[in-house]
Structures are given as C-alpha cells and as structure tokens.
Motif scaffolding. Structure first.
Motif, PDB file in Angstrom:
ATOM      1  N   GLU A   1      50.489  40.984  22.747  1.00  0.00           N
ATOM      2  CA  GLU A   1      51.020  40.349  23.964  1.00  0.00           C
ATOM      3  C   GLU A   1      50.135  39.198  24.451  1.00  0.00           C
TER       4      GLU A   1
ATOM      5  N   ASN B   1      59.631  47.759  23.212  1.00  0.00           N
ATOM      6  CA  ASN B   1      58.647  48.566  23.911  1.00  0.00           C
ATOM      7  C   ASN B   1      58.718  49.994  23.367  1.00  0.00           C
TER       8      ASN B   1
ATOM      9  N   LEU C   1      51.498  37.384  27.918  1.00  0.00           N
ATOM     10  CA  LEU C   1      51.959  38.149  29.078  1.00  0.00           C
ATOM     11  C   LEU C   1      51.483  37.501  30.384  1.00  0.00           C
TER      12      LEU C   1
ATOM     13  N   GLU D   1      46.110  45.352  25.586  1.00  0.00           N
ATOM     14  CA  GLU D   1      46.337  45.510  27.014  1.00  0.00           C
ATOM     15  C   GLU D   1      45.067  45.964  27.741  1.00  0.00           C
TER      16      GLU D   1
ATOM     17  N   THR E   1      53.463  48.489  31.920  1.00  0.00           N
ATOM     18  CA  THR E   1      53.875  47.208  32.529  1.00  0.00           C
ATOM     19  C   THR E   1      55.379  46.998  32.428  1.00  0.00           C
ATOM     20  N   GLY E   2      55.930  47.198  31.231  1.00  0.00           N
ATOM     21  CA  GLY E   2      57.357  46.969  31.029  1.00  0.00           C
ATOM     22  C   GLY E   2      58.212  47.908  31.870  1.00  0.00           C
TER      23      GLY E   2
ATOM     24  N   LEU F   1      58.640  40.608  33.383  1.00  0.00           N
ATOM     25  CA  LEU F   1      57.272  40.747  32.882  1.00  0.00           C
ATOM     26  C   LEU F   1      57.134  42.005  32.027  1.00  0.00           C
ATOM     27  N   GLY F   2      56.769  41.821  30.757  1.00  0.00           N
ATOM     28  CA  GLY F   2      56.547  42.959  29.868  1.00  0.00           C
ATOM     29  C   GLY F   2      57.811  43.562  29.292  1.00  0.00           C
ATOM     30  N   LEU F   3      58.986  43.023  29.647  1.00  0.00           N
ATOM     31  CA  LEU F   3      60.242  43.566  29.098  1.00  0.00           C
ATOM     32  C   LEU F   3      60.479  43.052  27.677  1.00  0.00           C
TER      33      LEU F   3
ATOM     34  N   HIS G   1      56.935  39.843  22.876  1.00  0.00           N
ATOM     35  CA  HIS G   1      58.355  39.980  23.205  1.00  0.00           C
ATOM     36  C   HIS G   1      59.037  38.620  23.332  1.00  0.00           C
TER      37      HIS G   1
END
Lengths: 283, 283
Positions: free
Chosen positions: B154, B38, B157, B82, A131-132, A157-159, B187
C-alpha cells in the motif's frame, strides 16, 4: 439562501492559515467533489460545517440559520471523517442503534444489509477494524443516515477496487431514489469524476475553482507528441504544465485548441480531471 | 533458482486459511503488481517473505537459500507495510540514520532530498504523522534502501494525486538507473497499470494469475451497447461479468473477440486492468 453557505470563513492553527476567507454554497440535492491536496484545508472546512471546530472569522449557515451550536441544523448534517466518535469497545450493531438515537431517520435494516454485502461482521468492535473496514463502517453510516447534507471525508481510504465500485453504485442508487446533497472529499479523483456533478477545488485554504465538472473539464485540453512540435504550438499559450518522456512531451493547456496552427502529428485530447487537478494544484 | 521463491507456503489464522499452498517466483530486476482484495492474503505473504511471520508449511528461498532466520538473506529484502517498526518518538531524520545501521547502502542524502520534495519535515516524530505523511515516510525509506528486493505494501495509501504521481516517477527513475525487484501491493490498480510489468493476482490465499500485464490484458475484452444485442453476442462465450445501466449493458469476456458474429452497433474495447481484476475477484 437555501443550502449550506460558508460566509468569509477563516481558521488558523498557530502559524498556518487552514482556511482563508472562504465563501461557498453547497446547494440542495447535488453531488459535489471537494478536491484538494493533503493539507489544503478540506478537513478543517468539514469540521467547521459539522460543529467540531469553530471558525476564527465568518460563519456557516443552513437555509439562512447559523449552524454553530444549533442542534436543529446539526441534525440535518452528517460527516464521516478520519476520526470516529464512537466508543471504541462498541460493537458495529450497537453503533447502528446508537446512530439512530441521534439521527431518527437512520435506516438500521439497510445498514445491516449493507454490512452483509460489504462483508463487515456486525459483531465486530469498532476499534478492531482494519483501515479498509473502518472506512466501510463509516460509509455504511453515511449511506443510511437519511439527512439532507452528507459529507464524505475520504470514503474510499483502504477500500479494494471491488468495494469502491460498490460504494459508488450504492451512492448513486440512493441519490437516484431520494436526492440529497453529498460532498465527497477524496484523492481518487479520476474514479470519482463520473460520480460528481459539481467541483470545488481548494488550495492552501482558498477556493480556486467552484463550478460544474463539465465546465471545468471544458476549460482545458492536452497536446502530445514530438517535444519540438509541442513546444512550437504551446509558445504564447496558456500552459498550466508539461510532462516529458524521452523526446515526447505532453502539454496541459487552458483555453480552446487552435487546430489551424497545430503542427502535423500532434495528438489532441480532452483533459482528464485528475491530470487537470494535479496541474492546477502543483506548487 | 535465482530470485525469491515461495514453495508450497501455507498459513492459517484460527479458522481462516490466509495462504493456501502458494508457489511463486519473484525474479530479479522486475516490477510486479501483487493484486488482491482486502483479506486475500497479500500482507500475510509479504510478512512471511520478510520474516515477520513464519509459514505453517512450505518455505521461502532467496537465490536457493531459506530466508527464515537468515540475516544475510533478510539484508537483501525490504518491506514497507502498514505497521512501522520504528520507535514512536523517533524523529524522521534519526529514523533515516537508524535505517542505515541495518541497511548500509541506505542513501541518507537522497532520503533528505526526497523528504524535502514530498514536503515532509525531517524534524517531525514518526508517530505524529498523518496517514498520508506516514505513507510518504515509508515510501522514502523504500526508495533509498538500495537492496535487490523491495516490497511496497500500500505505497499510496492516503497520498494525494500529486504525491502518487511523484512516487511513480521516482520509482521508475530509480528502476531505470539501477534495476531492482519491486513488488507493489496496491488497491489503485488502474493507476499502477502502466508501472508494473508482471502481475500476480491472489484470491482467498491462492494465486489465480501470474503473468505479464500484456498477456493478462490480452486475455479479455469488453463489449457494450444495447442489452439485447450484447446478450445475443455473449451467449455461449466465456463471460466473466456484466454491468447494466438502463437498457445498456457491458459484458467482460475472456478470449478473442469474434467480429464476424458481433451484432451491429456494439462497441468493442480492450479490458482495463482494474475492471478485469474486479470481475476476476468478485465473489
């Protein structure tokens, strides 16, 4: 009118009105935040602007010309969205070259350099990304495409926090060197607050605010402290929401603070954009 | 030792060391932030704890007993990650009942009520959900499962700001009524900063910090102002990073501020968790 103009745009999906008679102008060389809850109609709007969906009513113009099935206009507009349109097995470096076929000003060298900076191997396949990294791939395309109107749908999104900061930095650097119109649709409102100049808030398919960040933030303030004192101050004022915790209360108000009638011991602060957004869009 | 204990856990994937001799304890009834970039190894760690992956070396214990292939221990642990493990065509309301089969204390009534509050129709199929609603579905499971150790990978998200606030509120309410161990990997560090008590920072598979939020934030401070004055102050001190903008500079330092030797006109502020994290984990 120059810029991108939506005139009375409506779109329905079955029994849901995704956009309801939206009239709006994205001017040249400004950075917009397009803010709305999940399902508010943001992505529908962006897909109509970029010709991936057609409106039921109304039209979208670029410098006065309809964008619908208009290749010349579409060449001026780039959208990164949840769906990627690239062949799944294509490698990142091929995708960069492919993008250049459609957008001749796409800067392949810069894209390679950004990929390295973000830690994205250009030998990977588009469909193999997490995703990231899928977001990073799309953000790099948007930062290198060099067209006058770039729409970023969920660019972070996801970073991780480091990569989000790097994205904001590159966006502002590019804007500083060679201004363009960037429209950023994001849920990370507080973070983007210092990046955007203009704010469009959409709620259930209608535009409820469309003004500069400073104007919008100047519309409201918060008062916190002892719940009884907060209640006595806010009585009869334009309260858009409250939070309570034990005997403490925070109230979000529109208008200007009236210090004269504020009880002792209350704390007065400016509105933060995310809090204001939540209060304006809660059901 | 009570709680969940990782003892010398290592895991490699081909040429990447995802976890490198990790020793760590998640104590009973605390809320942890598990922070990392990540690819730092967070998900690998969570998958090993929940028996979805096996370590190459080391072991994970729950109250002194190995968790590996230990159904009794796994019944005390819940991970939202996820990947969802539900059959794709299953409806939300069936998924709630199915979860109760494996976790007898799962509160189906509360799950239905939360689904309504978050605007998730329980007639939808699990595989039909957007990114945001898939997250909401998993968060609801985690808030209703009623086991002593819940791992949130997450949990926000794709959630809009209103739903993120609603999640934090329900998490803290549940924790207040009936404490449990919540480990939140996210994050969105600044937002979660007021929710978590303990912080674990992982970098390239190694734990680099493991302490309370207050201890960690007390380790550093920032100094901003005229670049020359900032440079003269930070010389010889423990600088973990700097940001520059025009003639202004912000420096992030470890240690306690030395007001005596600070030039006039510099602004001294505490460290915010996200900025500290970025500085500690930048490559």
């Amino acid at each position: 009118m120059s810029g991108i103009e939506l005139r009375g745009v409506s779109k329905r999906f079955k029994d849901v009105t995704a956009l309801d008679n939206v009239t709006l102008n994205f001017e040249e060389n400004k950075i917009y935040g397009l803010l709305g809850r999940n399902g508010a109609g943001k992505s529908t709007m962006l897909n109509i602007i970029s010709n991936r969906l057609f409106p039921d009513e109304g039209e979208v113009l670029l410098d006065g010309q309809p964008v619908r099935e208009n290749d010349m206009a579409q060449g001026q507009i780039f959208l990164i969205s949840e769906k990627t349109l690239y062949p799944e097995k294509m490698k990142i470096k091929e995708a960069f070259k492919w993008t250049q076929e459609f957008y001749p000003d796409f800067d392949v060298e810069k894209a390679r350099s950004l990929a390295e900076e973000f830690g994205l191997s250009d030998k990977k396949k588009v469909d193999s990304l997490s995703t990231g990294y899928e977001t990073i791939f799309k953000v790099i395309l948007a930062l290198c495409v060099n067209v006058p109107y770039v729409f970023f749908d969920e660019p972070v999104l996801g970073l991780d926090a480091n990569h989000r900061e790097l994205f904001y930095k590159h966006l502002l650097t590019k804007y500083g060197e060679d201004p363009f119109t960037a429209v950023i649709s994001t849920h990370l409102i507080e973070e983007v607050s210092n990046v955007i100049e203009e704010i469009v808030i959409i709620k259930r398919g209608k535009i409820i605010y469309n003004e500069s960040r400073d104007e919008l933030l100047g519309k409201g303030y918060t008062v916190s402290g002892n719940a009884g004192r907060v209640d006595s101050y806010i009585k009869g004022r334009d309260v858009i929401g409250t939070d309570s915790l034990g005997g403490l209360k925070t109230a979000y108000l529109l208008g200007r603070p009236d210090r004269g009638s504020m009880p002792e011991g209350l704390e007065l602060t400016g509105m933060d954009l995310q809090k204001l957004f939540i209060q304006l869009t809660n059901e």
